[in-house]
Design an enzyme around this catalytic site. Structure first.
Site, PDB file in Angstrom:
ATOM      1  CE  LYS A  18      -2.284  -0.846   3.809  1.00 23.92           C
ATOM      2  NZ  LYS A  18      -1.754  -2.131   4.199  1.00 23.92           N
ATOM      3  NE  ARG A  93      -4.113  -1.041  10.013  1.00 26.76           N
ATOM      4  CZ  ARG A  93      -3.237  -0.467   9.516  1.00 26.76           C
ATOM      5  NH1 ARG A  93      -3.378   0.647   9.127  1.00 26.76           N
ATOM      6  NH2 ARG A  93      -2.121  -1.010   9.233  1.00 26.76           N
ATOM      7  NE  ARG A 132       6.920  -2.542   5.743  1.00 25.57           N
ATOM      8  CZ  ARG A 132       5.797  -2.222   6.201  1.00 25.57           C
ATOM      9  NH1 ARG A 132       4.886  -2.261   4.971  1.00 25.57           N
ATOM     10  NH2 ARG A 132       5.379  -2.398   7.118  1.00 25.57           N
ATOM     11  NE  ARG A 165       6.141  -0.024   9.898  1.00 24.22           N
ATOM     12  CZ  ARG A 165       4.908   0.153   9.535  1.00 24.22           C
ATOM     13  NH1 ARG A 165       4.697   0.723   8.311  1.00 24.22           N
ATOM     14  NH2 ARG A 165       4.019  -0.609  10.136  1.00 24.22           N
ATOM     15  NE  ARG A 176       2.013  -4.319  11.166  1.00 25.93           N
ATOM     16  CZ  ARG A 176       3.182  -4.282  10.561  1.00 25.93           C
ATOM     17  NH1 ARG A 176       4.395  -4.766  10.794  1.00 25.93           N
ATOM     18  NH2 ARG A 176       3.102  -3.540   9.335  1.00 25.93           N
TER      19      ARG A 176
HETATM   20  P1  AMP Z   1       0.736   1.087   8.956  1.00 31.85           P
HETATM   21  O1  AMP Z   1       2.175   1.790   8.824  1.00 31.85           O
HETATM   22  O2  AMP Z   1      -0.552   1.489   8.332  1.00 31.85           O
HETATM   23  O3  AMP Z   1       0.937  -0.483   8.892  1.00 31.85           O
HETATM   24  O4  AMP Z   1       0.320   1.287  10.603  1.00 31.85           O
HETATM   25  C1  AMP Z   1       1.227   0.781  11.598  1.00 31.85           C
HETATM   26  C2  AMP Z   1       0.465   0.736  12.892  1.00 31.85           C
HETATM   27  O5  AMP Z   1      -0.327   2.040  13.294  1.00 31.85           O
HETATM   28  C3  AMP Z   1      -0.718  -0.283  12.981  1.00 31.85           C
HETATM   29  O6  AMP Z   1      -0.201  -1.442  12.892  1.00 31.85           O
HETATM   30  C4  AMP Z   1      -1.408   0.217  13.838  1.00 31.85           C
HETATM   31  O7  AMP Z   1      -1.066  -0.172  15.410  1.00 31.85           O
HETATM   32  C5  AMP Z   1      -1.559   1.773  13.839  1.00 31.85           C
HETATM   33  N1  AMP Z   1      -2.432   2.023  12.894  1.00 31.85           N
HETATM   34  C6  AMP Z   1      -2.284   2.662  11.785  1.00 31.85           C
HETATM   35  N2  AMP Z   1      -3.749   3.014  11.037  1.00 31.85           N
HETATM   36  C7  AMP Z   1      -4.514   2.781  11.909  1.00 31.85           C
HETATM   37  C8  AMP Z   1      -6.015   2.711  11.884  1.00 31.85           C
HETATM   38  N3  AMP Z   1      -6.536   3.170  10.703  1.00 31.85           N
HETATM   39  N4  AMP Z   1      -6.710   2.151  12.987  1.00 31.85           N
HETATM   40  C9  AMP Z   1      -5.813   1.916  13.862  1.00 31.85           C
HETATM   41  N5  AMP Z   1      -4.445   1.616  14.217  1.00 31.85           N
HETATM   42  C10 AMP Z   1      -3.798   2.114  13.038  1.00 31.85           C
END
Ligand code: AMP
Length: 221
Positions: A18, A93, A132, A165, A176
């Site tokens: 994404k 999400r 990554r 990360r 996740r």
């Molecule tokens: P990402 O970079 O999109 O993989 O997000 C990293 C982490 O941020 C996720 O594993 C969640 O802990 C938190 N996070 C990001 N977007 C959301 C969302 N829309 N709702 C809840 N938690 C989020």
């Protein structure tokens, strides 16, 4: 490209690509790239109250509470640069987030126009997440095998150091993925019901190949 407004959501499991596709779409269609994950990581790095509260949840691979991310997105979508279209990456999400987003957009009379699901098999997701790397300066994503930087450990764009990360470790990745299946995958049916969902199969494909398919969808109606 035409003048059609594009209010786009990128949907897909962690590691589906994404972020990589979002960078390209944002550049190609001049849309603000709104990544809740990036915004939360910035809040953690700055040590804000929200960042401190989110840090443990993110480290465990769980979701930050709906009301927190909904508030962040509401404020971001109200900004001037998001009025002519936007690209959401990592939001919504949960069903509650999706319904809140629809309600806030309905108030403005601007519906979601495209939901693009990037579909990648689970084994490949794990492999991708393990390799990554992210740029500490501009946030650009890389993969050590599939999308490597020109100079090892340095960003092609800004030259800053690359890092892994902290939630890309195996235990957190498994969690996740489980959270995605349980809480986010139901959104596929939700957006199918709204007739805005289009799926791109990303398994075994390089970012350029996936982007070519994404472009076809965005150039369509
Ligand atoms: P990402 O970079 O999109 O993989 O997000 C990293 C982490 O941020 C996720 O594993 C969640 O802990 C938190 N996070 C990001 N977007 C959301 C969302 N829309 N709702 C809840 N938690 C989020």
């Amino acid at each position: 490209m035409n003048e059609t407004q594009r209010n786009v959501i990128l949907l897909g499991a962690p590691g589906a690509g994404k972020g990589t596709q979002a960078e390209r779409i944002a550049a190609g269609y001049t849309l603000p790239h709104i990544s809740t994950g990036e915004m939360l990581r910035a809040a953690v790095a700055e040590g804000t109250e929200m960042g401190l509260a989110a840090q443990k949840v993110m480290q465990a691979g769980a979701l930050v509470p709906d009301e927190v991310v909904i508030g962040v997105v509401r404020d971001r979508l109200a900004q001037a640069d998001a009025q002519k279209g936007f690209l959401l990456d990592g939001f919504p999400r949960t069903m509650e987030q999706a319904e809140s987003l629809d309600a806030m957009l309905a108030e403005d009379g601007r519906p979601v126009t495209h939901v693009i699901l990037i579909d990648v098999p689970e084994d490949e997701l794990v492999e991708r997440l393990a390799g990554r790397r992210m740029c500490a300066g501009c946030g650009k994503g890389y993969h050590v095998v599939f999308d490597p930087p020109q100079n090892e450990d340095a960003c092609d764009v800004c030259g800053a150091e690359l890092y892994q990360r902290s939630d890309d470790n195996e235990a957190t990745v498994r969690n996740r993925l489980e959270v995605y299946r349980a809480q986010t995958e139901p959104l596929v049916g939700y957006y199918e019901g709204h007739d805005v969902l289009r799926t791109v199969y990303g398994g075994g494909k390089m970012p350029d190949e996936v982007y070519a398919l994404v472009e076809q969808l965005l150039e369509g109606d």
